[in-house]
Design an enzyme around this catalytic site. Structure first.
Site, short mmCIF file in Angstrom:
data_model
loop_
_atom_site.label_atom_id
_atom_site.label_comp_id
_atom_site.label_asym_id
_atom_site.label_seq_id
_atom_site.Cartn_x
_atom_site.Cartn_y
_atom_site.Cartn_z
N GLU A 28 0.83 -1.21 0.00
CA GLU A 28 0.00 0.00 0.00
C GLU A 28 0.87 1.26 0.00
OE1 GLU A 28 -1.44 1.92 3.41
OE2 GLU A 28 -1.18 0.18 4.71
N LYS A 162 -3.39 -1.53 15.51
CA LYS A 162 -2.78 -0.73 16.57
C LYS A 162 -3.68 -0.58 17.77
CE LYS A 162 0.64 2.13 14.65
NZ LYS A 162 0.61 2.44 13.23
N1 PSU Z 1 -2.57 1.68 10.60
C1 PSU Z 1 -1.24 1.77 10.72
N2 PSU Z 1 -0.53 2.41 9.76
C2 PSU Z 1 -1.14 2.95 8.66
C3 PSU Z 1 -2.56 2.82 8.54
C4 PSU Z 1 -3.23 2.19 9.53
O1 PSU Z 1 -0.69 1.28 11.69
O2 PSU Z 1 -0.46 3.53 7.82
C5 PSU Z 1 -3.23 3.35 7.31
C6 PSU Z 1 -3.50 2.19 6.32
O3 PSU Z 1 -3.41 2.68 4.99
C7 PSU Z 1 -4.95 1.83 6.63
C8 PSU Z 1 -5.52 3.20 6.89
O4 PSU Z 1 -5.61 1.17 5.58
O5 PSU Z 1 -4.51 3.88 7.64
C9 PSU Z 1 -6.82 3.13 7.67
O6 PSU Z 1 -7.38 4.41 7.72
P1 PSU Z 1 -8.86 4.58 8.26
O7 PSU Z 1 -8.78 4.23 9.72
O8 PSU Z 1 -9.19 6.02 8.01
O9 PSU Z 1 -9.71 3.63 7.46
#
Ligand code: PSU
Ligand code: MN
Length: 314
Positions: A28, A162
């Protein structure tokens, strides 16, 4: 494949690997643009790609550049993306409009799964997935990554989710959605910086080959949806949950005070943790992403070696 409006560009190494039927691992790009600061973001992205190559697969970092869906970035495209300030964060909901308007955006886990599946890539490595945020019972903030895992057949290797999230709720939702949560080699779901979460392993597998076989069986069934493989951070890089907890509490309080909402929440919390931990969260993050890239490559290699005669492609 190129249609009139959805243009896909494959990097030279990905095009070559696919032509020869060699294994490819999707990566990603939101982790690069919204998950880590420059220059560690581009250094890590390069190391992750190299780790995939050394483990016998070809890396395909996915992003939308000027309206074109890139499956694999050339080195100068990666360097450029990592330094741009105006890059959109694209999830499933945003990717089509970004392409339609010629925009540039980095793909989250959800959007990377959509793109990887379209490009015929079955295995994807990242750091952590999005999940159910703490307080979701009032904010309704649940990442689209979870729904994506339920509907798009890509195996995602992550170090868990996390602890900025509500982990028990995140894994309850995955169970409801019928997403297999495979823990690699231990009896507890890992919690990103820490190896333990206190949550029992739904499915434990100890070999990349077994995970590849489970992927193939799902395809033979014609089951939609992916697999989440959670890979514990290496012991020497781990930060104990008790050390991380006060940073998380402070970051969450800051987000609340500043009224951070919607797609800003995750990038804001990651940035605050980096600052509050004086870089320690980033060092651990880099170690676990490399570890995930290695396992994803092993799964992709094992999958490529399996005989597919009985498989019903979905
Ligand atoms: N969690 C991490 N590092 C990240 C992300 C999440 O530890 O970089 C990023 C990933 O791209 C994940 C996105 O798909 O954040 C999720 O964002 P949201 O919670 O807005 O869906
Ligand atoms: Mn959200």
């Amino acid at each position: 494949m190129t249609t009139a409006l959805l243009q896909m560009r494959f990097s030279s190494e990905v095009a070559e690997a696919q032509r020869d039927g060699r294994p490819v691992v999707a990566l990603e790009s939101t982790i690069i643009t919204h998950g880590m600061p420059f220059p560690q973001n581009v250094e890590t992205a390069r190391m992750v790609e190299q780790t995939v190559r050394e483990a016998g697969a070809t890396p395909a970092t996915i992003a939308v550049l000027d309206g074109i869906l890139h499956i694999g970035l050339e080195p100068e495209e990666l360097t450029d993306l990592a330094q741009r300030a105006d890059v959109a964060k694209l999830s499933r909901a945003d990717i089509a409009a970004c392409i339609a308007t010629g925009g540039t955006g980095a793909t989250t886990v959800a959007a990377t799964m959509v793109a990887a599946h379209k490009a015929g890539i079955a295995v994807f490595a990242t750091g952590g997935i999005g999940g159910v945020h703490r307080g979701a019972e009032s904010s309704f903030d649940i990442s689209a990554d979870l729904q994506e895992l339920a509907q798009t057949p890509v195996t995602v290797v992550a170090a868990g989710a996390k602890a900025i999230l509500d982990l028990p709720k995140t894994f309850e939702v995955l169970e409801t959605l019928g997403v297999p949560v495979i823990v690699f080699g231990q009896d507890e779901i890992p919690a990103f910086w820490s190896r333990q979460s206190g949550l029992p392993t739904p499915i434990r597998l100890d070999q990349a080959e077994e995970i590849a076989k489970a992927l193939l069986v799902r395809q033979e069934f014609g089951l939609p949806g992916g697999q989440l493989v959670t890979n514990p951070i290496p012991k020497e890089a781990e930060i104990p949950a008790s050390t991380v907890a006060p940073w998380i509490a402070a970051a969450l309080a800051d987000a609340e005070r500043q009224g951070i909402a919607a797609k800003e929440v995750t990038p804001f919390l990651l940035q605050r943790l980096y600052e509050l931990s004086e870089g320690a969260s980033l060092t651990a993050n880099i170690a676990l992403v490399l570890n995930n890239a290695r396992l994803a490559a092993k799964i992709a290699v094992a999958y490529a070696e399996l005989p597919k005669a009985a498989a019903t492609p979905i």
